[in-house]
Design an enzyme around this catalytic site. Structure first.
Site, PDB file in Angstrom:
ATOM      1  N   GLU A 153       0.884  -1.100  -0.198  1.00  0.00           N
ATOM      2  CA  GLU A 153      -0.132   0.191   0.124  1.00  0.00           C
ATOM      3  C   GLU A 153       0.936   1.210  -0.029  1.00  0.00           C
ATOM      4  OE1 GLU A 153      -2.313  -0.283   3.672  1.00  0.00           O
ATOM      5  OE2 GLU A 153      -3.562  -2.003   2.828  1.00  0.00           O
TER       6      GLU A 153
ATOM      7  N   ARG B 233      -2.146   9.792  11.607  1.00  0.00           N
ATOM      8  CA  ARG B 233      -2.828   8.654  11.752  1.00  0.00           C
ATOM      9  C   ARG B 233      -4.326   9.079  12.036  1.00  0.00           C
ATOM     10  NH1 ARG B 233      -0.480   3.071  12.653  1.00  0.00           N
ATOM     11  NH2 ARG B 233      -2.359   1.791  12.443  1.00  0.00           N
TER      12      ARG B 233
ATOM     13  N   LYS C 172       2.482   4.334   1.383  1.00  0.00           N
ATOM     14  CA  LYS C 172       2.493   4.984   2.875  1.00  0.00           C
ATOM     15  C   LYS C 172       2.498   6.205   2.439  1.00  0.00           C
ATOM     16  CE  LYS C 172       5.585   4.830   6.863  1.00  0.00           C
ATOM     17  NZ  LYS C 172       5.013   6.211   7.443  1.00  0.00           N
TER      18      LYS C 172
ATOM     19  N   ARG D 286      -2.975   9.048  16.786  1.00  0.00           N
ATOM     20  CA  ARG D 286      -2.145   7.782  16.954  1.00  0.00           C
ATOM     21  C   ARG D 286      -2.068   7.277  18.291  1.00  0.00           C
ATOM     22  NH1 ARG D 286       3.348   6.541  14.474  1.00  0.00           N
ATOM     23  NH2 ARG D 286       4.416   5.586  15.954  1.00  0.00           N
TER      24      ARG D 286
ATOM     25  N   GLU E  14       5.517   8.544   1.170  1.00  0.00           N
ATOM     26  CA  GLU E  14       6.733   8.426   1.937  1.00  0.00           C
ATOM     27  C   GLU E  14       7.510   7.032   1.413  1.00  0.00           C
ATOM     28  OE1 GLU E  14       7.881   9.282   6.357  1.00  0.00           O
ATOM     29  OE2 GLU E  14       5.870   8.372   6.465  1.00  0.00           O
TER      30      GLU E  14
ATOM     31  N   LYS F 165       2.324  -5.448   3.571  1.00  0.00           N
ATOM     32  CA  LYS F 165       1.482  -6.254   4.753  1.00  0.00           C
ATOM     33  C   LYS F 165       1.281  -7.751   4.180  1.00  0.00           C
ATOM     34  CE  LYS F 165      -0.546  -1.765   5.981  1.00  0.00           C
ATOM     35  NZ  LYS F 165      -1.862  -1.076   6.193  1.00  0.00           N
TER      36      LYS F 165
HETATM   37  P1  AMP Z   1       6.103   5.489  11.183  1.00  0.00           P
HETATM   38  O1  AMP Z   1       5.490   6.468  11.798  1.00  0.00           O
HETATM   39  O2  AMP Z   1       7.132   5.830  10.466  1.00  0.00           O
HETATM   40  O3  AMP Z   1       6.314   4.293  12.084  1.00  0.00           O
HETATM   41  O4  AMP Z   1       5.095   4.771  10.013  1.00  0.00           O
HETATM   42  C1  AMP Z   1       3.953   4.095  10.584  1.00  0.00           C
HETATM   43  C2  AMP Z   1       2.873   5.227  10.126  1.00  0.00           C
HETATM   44  O5  AMP Z   1       2.600   5.287   8.680  1.00  0.00           O
HETATM   45  C3  AMP Z   1       1.399   4.767  10.566  1.00  0.00           C
HETATM   46  O6  AMP Z   1       1.319   4.977  12.053  1.00  0.00           O
HETATM   47  C4  AMP Z   1       0.205   5.579   9.975  1.00  0.00           C
HETATM   48  O7  AMP Z   1       0.121   6.897  10.473  1.00  0.00           O
HETATM   49  C5  AMP Z   1       0.979   5.879   8.492  1.00  0.00           C
HETATM   50  N1  AMP Z   1       0.610   4.964   7.390  1.00  0.00           N
HETATM   51  C6  AMP Z   1       0.625   5.873   6.067  1.00  0.00           C
HETATM   52  N2  AMP Z   1       0.111   5.240   5.122  1.00  0.00           N
HETATM   53  C7  AMP Z   1      -0.109   3.880   5.797  1.00  0.00           C
HETATM   54  C8  AMP Z   1      -0.700   2.569   5.337  1.00  0.00           C
HETATM   55  N3  AMP Z   1      -1.151   2.487   4.167  1.00  0.00           N
HETATM   56  N4  AMP Z   1      -0.752   1.473   6.308  1.00  0.00           N
HETATM   57  C9  AMP Z   1      -0.422   1.826   7.490  1.00  0.00           C
HETATM   58  N5  AMP Z   1      -0.055   2.957   7.906  1.00  0.00           N
HETATM   59  C10 AMP Z   1       0.223   4.001   7.178  1.00  0.00           C
END
Ligand code: AMP
Length: 723
Positions: free
Chosen positions: A386, A393, A388, A409, A540, A545
């Site tokens: 997916e 969140r 990112k 979050r 990003e 998954k």
């Molecule tokens: P990180 O903050 O770098 O640990 O990345 C995780 C965060 O990516 C999650 O807490 C979400 O806020 C964000 N995110 C963006 N796109 C997705 C997605 N497709 N699936 C899950 N998380 C996502």
């Protein structure tokens, strides 16, 4: 067959109990009974319901069992035995209040002795705090805490919830607004000075020496002559006063807060003033992390349930896991504790289930350094990639009364931050959709160009009190998961099914609510291509998954290996950025004169509750950012480092700060260091970041959500030359 029927009944019972979380206080049991079967009719979101007769609703229907609903509902809702006493719950936490009312039970049912109506003195609790402060062994800390909690269960069971909150230094669940104390040092110094007979100058001078207002208050109280012995403080009293202080708002609120603190301070004896003041500062700094309290609580509840018999270590482990799982789904100590007391710890998973209106702890991803690492990890399994998205969140809840809540979050209620979002606009079948929990990313959106805007644009939006007409930066929600549909938790369904459900439940509207872009492929080339495309589309990178089987279930609060994040920029580094807390700063020279030129950063040790230094950073800041940082950090300056900062004496910063702000930081690699302290317990030496570079501020995370020492150790060990 029998098992199927039981499972069905249990699911219905869950819904019946959950319905009460939200039903109006006045709604009668009868009304509730008649409400339930209708809800059940649409409770099979995956479409796996047996022989659905409906034509083609977005979410196929399952069979209903009105009879069993009635029996179960009336049985659970009468809640006759309310002897156990009710700990103080925030008035506004209606879902939780109803949940607790519904779980009231008879302690005798569990073989436990009936609670005596005694009170736990605050002095008893402070003695435990003091013992914990003098102990460095985590095991010993858990034991001290567990023994204390067990004694509370025996002596004053009704106090167990407030005492648990006092131990973790919180006043209620994180998702409850208005429960932060946030009292400044200045106000506390003034209050101590006025109520303990010391001048403000004396207090300030001593603070420069000790750096601990708690000890100063204790010293001041010890030498203060008193006319008569004050009535001893109880834990219940302290807890409700702290809540009253946190809730006090508006005109004269400062005065009311000061009065309450003074009243408590004059009753303090011995160690009490020290811990009371530290609690008011929102940091006990005794090395007791919430994780340890959870373990101690599990042990205490289990021993209580077994009438004081020492449970086996296997049982303790299982109980711990059950309590942790329950807490991840319903992060509310009151509900978890009351439910464990009524139904037993081993039954928690049947009762503490996802509840619209109560945010669960979100699942997190592990970093990954290359596409080939992803392919190795997911070998032989179907997985999905997916986008990112780079935003914040957003856990979106639709409640049975049609209202909506959006949680951040860390479970903070952010609904008022997004007044333009109305989830009801995107629901495929509103008549049949009563409740939902979606996992989404809120991203800034350019309405003219129809594109995603960078995270920095989103962060310019106000966080509170936003009016629709003032919204300048539009937001688009990208939904990537559905966790609950019509009160039925979906987290133990495979991701492929959850995604199908998501697609059926929502009608996307471009630029407002969209489903996360995704592709399912096993090909390295295609993955590479998709990663490039994600970056071109202002994302990003990718989230990869697992799609099927148990490993694809949603694991609340876990940083799971079943979700891997692949960030384009970081592929050659350590695979991810770190979020580190600013502990201190160095004055700028040359062009940076007048602001700070560098910062001392630390990670958070979740076991000890301490911040461990891990680098000094001076790269990646624009002039404007340095000015912003100066303006934000200077008011949080403190004369000496906090007792819970683990740092070396060499090269101390020019200024120390309260832990308030996180920097997202990239690093070339990590190495062992004689100067820094991150993860010292693993290697004897600390781990430090080499060539760290500032990326951005992480205002969406609390200081305690900084990258943990454990993660720093993992990053260090994942480097090829180390492993
Ligand atoms: P990180 O903050 O770098 O640990 O990345 C995780 C965060 O990516 C999650 O807490 C979400 O806020 C964000 N995110 C963006 N796109 C997705 C997605 N497709 N699936 C899950 N998380 C996502």
């Amino acid at each position: 067959m029998l098992r199927l029927v039981r499972a069905e009944m249990s699911s219905i019972k869950k819904q019946a109990t959950l319905a009460k979380f939200f039903s109006s206080k006045k709604r009668s049991v009868e009304e509730e009974k008649s409400h339930e079967p209708a809800k059940k009719l649409h409770s099979d979101p995956i479409g796996a319901g047996s022989g659905s007769p409906s034509s083609s609703p977005p979410l196929a229907t399952g069979s209903s069992d009105a009879g069993s609903v009635k029996v179960e509902t009336s049985a659970t809702s009468t809640g006759e035995n309310t002897k156990a006493g009710t700990p103080t719950l925030p008035d506004s936490d209606e879902p939780a209040k109803r949940a607790v009312a519904a779980t009231k039970g008879d302690p005798a049912k569990l073989g436990a002795s009936a609670p005596k109506d005694s009170k736990i003195l605050y002095a008893e609790m402070c003695n435990v705090f003091n013992e914990i402060e003098g102990t460095s062994s985590r095991l010993q800390i858990v034991k001290l805490c567990g023994d204390f909690l067990y004694s509370v269960l025996l002596k004053a069971r009704k106090d167990i919830v407030p005492i648990t909150y006092l131990l973790i230094n919180k006043l209620g669940p994180d998702y409850q607004p208005g429960l932060e104390l946030g009292l400044g040092e200045g106000l506390l110094m003034k209050t101590i000075s006025e109520s303990c007979g010391k001048s403000l100058q004396q207090i300030k001078a001593r603070y420069r020496e000790l750096g601990d207002l708690g000890r100063i208050a204790q010293e001041a109280r010890a030498v203060q002559p008193t006319m008569f012995k004050p009535k001893p403080l109880t834990t219940g009293e302290v807890f409700s006063n702290l809540q009253a202080i946190a809730r006090s708002q508006g005109k004269d609120s400062q005065l009311r807060k000061v009065q309450l603190i003074k009243r408590m301070l004059t009753a303090c004896q011995g160690l009490e003033a020290k811990f009371l003041i530290r609690s008011l500062e929102s940091k006990l700094r005794i090395g007791l992390a919430e994780k340890s309290v959870l373990v101690a609580l599990s042990k205490a509840l289990l021993t209580y349930e077994h009438n004081g018999k020492e449970p086996s270590s296997e049982l303790v482990d299982t109980a711990e896991q059950k309590i942790r799982d329950a807490f991840c789904q319903v992060p509310n100590y009151q509900i978890v504790i009351e439910t464990a007391l009524e139904h037993g710890i081993m039954e928690l998973d049947k009762h503490c289930v996802l509840t619209p209106g109560i945010p669960l702890k979100p699942m997190l991803a592990k970093p990954s350094k290359s596409i080939s690492e992803v392919l190795d990890r997911f070998q032989g399994q179907r997985f999905t990639c997916e986008y990112k998205y780079d935003g914040e969140r957003a856990q979106v809840h639709l409640l049975p009364d049609g209202s909506m809540r959006i949680y951040s979050r860390n479970g903070e209620n952010m609904t008022e931050r997004y007044p333009e979002i109305r989830i009801s606009d995107f629901i495929a079948d509103p008549a049949r959709t009563h409740t939902l929990i979606l996992d989404c990313e809120a991203v800034a959106w350019d309405k003219e160009k129809n594109t995603i805007l960078p995270f920095q644009v989103l962060s310019t939006r106000k966080r509170k009190g936003v009016a629709v007409e003032d919204v300048k930066v539009r937001v688009c929600l990208f939904a990537f998961d559905i966790l609950c549909y019509n009160d039925e938790p979906l987290i133990t369904r495979p991701l492929a099914e959850r995604r199908a459900c998501l697609e059926r439940a929502l009608v996307p509207v471009p630029g407002e609510l969209q489903l996360a872009s995704e592709v399912t492929t096993m090909s390295l080339d295609e993955l590479q291509h998709y990663l490039d495309q994600a970056v071109r589309d202002c994302c990003e990178g990718l989230m990869v998954k697992i799609l099927e089987g148990e490993e694809s279930h949603y694991e609340p609060s876990k940083r799971s290996r079943n979700w891997l994040k692949l960030k384009k920029d970081y592929l050659q580094g350590v695979g991810d950025s770190l979020d580190l807390c600013v502990l201190g700063a160095y004055y700028g020279r040359g062009k940076r004169t007048g602001t700070y030129g560098g910062f001392l950063l630390g990670c958070y040790n979740q076991d000890s509750g301490e911040y461990e230094t891990c680098c000094k950073i001076g790269t990646g800041f624009s002039e404007e950012m340095l000015q912003t940082l100066f303006d934000r950090l200077s008011p949080t300056a403190i004369p000496t480092p906090k007792a819970f900062y683990v740092h070396s004496e060499s090269a101390p910063p020019d200024v120390w700060f309260e832990p308030t702000l996180l920097f997202e930081v990239l690093t070339a690699d990590l190495s062992l260091s004689p100067v820094y302290k991150a993860g010292t317990s693993s290697y004897g030496k600390g781990i430090s970041l080499r060539f760290p570079r500032f990326i951005r501020l992480r205002d969406d995370k609390t200081p305690e959500e900084a990258t943990s020492s454990e993660q720093v150790v993992e990053f260090y060990e994942s480097q090829s030359h180390v492993s």
